[in-house]
Design a protein around this motif. Sequence first.
Motif: not given
Length: 616
Positions: A57, A114, A116-118, A120-121, A152, A155-156, A170
């Motif tokens: 990530a 997004y 990157t968010i995936e 870290v999730n 995360r 990112c947001y 999330v």
Amino acid sequence: MKYLNFYKNVKSTLTLALAAIMSVCCSDFLETSSKSKFTEESVFENIDFATKELFGAYQMLTTGNWWDYNLLWFMVDTDVEVSFQNYDGARNDASHYRANPGTNLLQQTWTSIYQTIERVNLSIDNLPDSKLWNGEYSVEAKRLYAEAVTLRAYCYYLLIGLWGDVPFQVHATHADDNFYIPKTERDDIYEVLVKDLKDVQDYLPWQTDVATTRRISKGVCKGLRAKIAMMYAGYSCRNKTFETRRGRHWKEYLSIANQECKELMESGKHRLSPDFEQMFRDMHAYKQDVLYGDVMWEVAYGRSISGRVAQSLGMPHTTNPEEPKYGRAAGEFRLTALYYYTFDKSDKRRDISAALYNYNSASYPGQQRLIGSTSFAPTKWRRSWIVPSMGGDLKNVQFTGVGFPLLRYTDIVLLFAETENEINNAPTPAAKAALASVRQRAFPEDTWQQTVNEYIDSVSVSKEDFFFALVNERSWEFCGEFVRKFDLIRWNLLGWAKDKMITMTDRMLRHPNEPPFNWVPSYLYWRILPDGETIDILNPDYRLPSQTIAGYTRTTWFGAYNESSITSYYTNFDRVMNGYRKSLNNYLFPIASNVIDASRGILENDQWRPYDSASE
């Protein structure tokens, strides 16, 4: 309870940008002798594998759609960093507030964030339920979890600042999930992020304990929490209604930001680096700021692998042919001439951040040359500062590996001053001391009575005066770090910045004999020193009459520009913020048309209005 209920109601689904492309899998870096796949559970049973997953990530931040290149174009055209480049239906249109849903880099950057968010999730979902959580590697596992939560949130922070309300994902995606989810209102997202960051702080070490600026530390978590709280407490243009207003509980979040900044400052874990120039030179030498911790978090680029800092961003060096001594540097981003002349003449940051020379002459390779009127650039990034040099055989290499700061302690100090002033309706002694500490580094000590003490007294007569002093201070401090746009947005000052930039530029060019620009040179006298490389500018800060001075070249400058030169300057300058309209505050970007089309009617561009329909 409100937070818990909201959190439970957020669907564990993939955002629309990823519906067609996302397949983030741990098998990218894991293989077994058999052909079986590693499951999420097996990856997070091993601390090495779990660490590599999170590092994947972090690696996303080094790619071209992030700060390496594309994201920079979203953050320009303020009263500091600008682009003078012509409209192109792509990145230049985005920089000038003229993007439309077909502008190609919109989808690229949206998707990369997004993705990157995936990633870290995956860590956030799996670590708390793994055997690592309470086992031998508990401390390391909790650190990874907290880093993932903070990343995360970052990112947001970017997504909301650029697109307003966005789909809020999330949990990691699974095959049976519903891919088509709507946007979540930004205040709801901010409130979750601020609580998340509070909950994980104690899982993170201080930077002083781990000696790295390339992973998230406790200070970064606290600092980002303060910055997100300030975005919530500040102004933003709202989806559907296009109303510009603060977050619904803005006073509470202003206090949260104040408390986080105060705790960071009182911790003693971070300090202002005493030498502004050396701080950036060290980054060019691949040194991490672990002594002072002013650079709190930076992108971990790799030399010759990633990162175009001091190449696409920074002082230009000729690219055709490539400058032989230090190497090529396109230097695509600019500053207005006005910005240079907003500095106090004795401010040491000015000539570091906005130098009057570059290496962009093919006729004089390896030699500093006086810039033209539209060639001011954010020069705290310089190919000539890279150690070891990337000239010679490396002159064509574009990936410099020079770090890019995502958060500096100076930002925290100035945010503390801002929150103190806002909460108390006047600058407190603590706020004035914070501002003084930043200005003391910026000016020679023998000028402090005037440039620090008297100056702060003069701007502390009211809340408004002190606020605008901070508006100015942040512009002088963070040139080339691309924090200005989000500052102006949360202050609701984008329109103010555009109007002031236009008015003051016109005054400088068309009324050069009137204050405040009656000292700006009409002619610059300069020469190349005997080393054959270094420029010596005789009078950057005062006027000399048109004359011949032995050994110096004379160049006509702003104080003596004729109408033809002024018209030429405006050909480029008129593109800056061209599509922005103050009456609409239309800074938000459209979501790319292919993302909208793939959403099956769930998403719409309810945050965006075309620039050409706006009118004052």
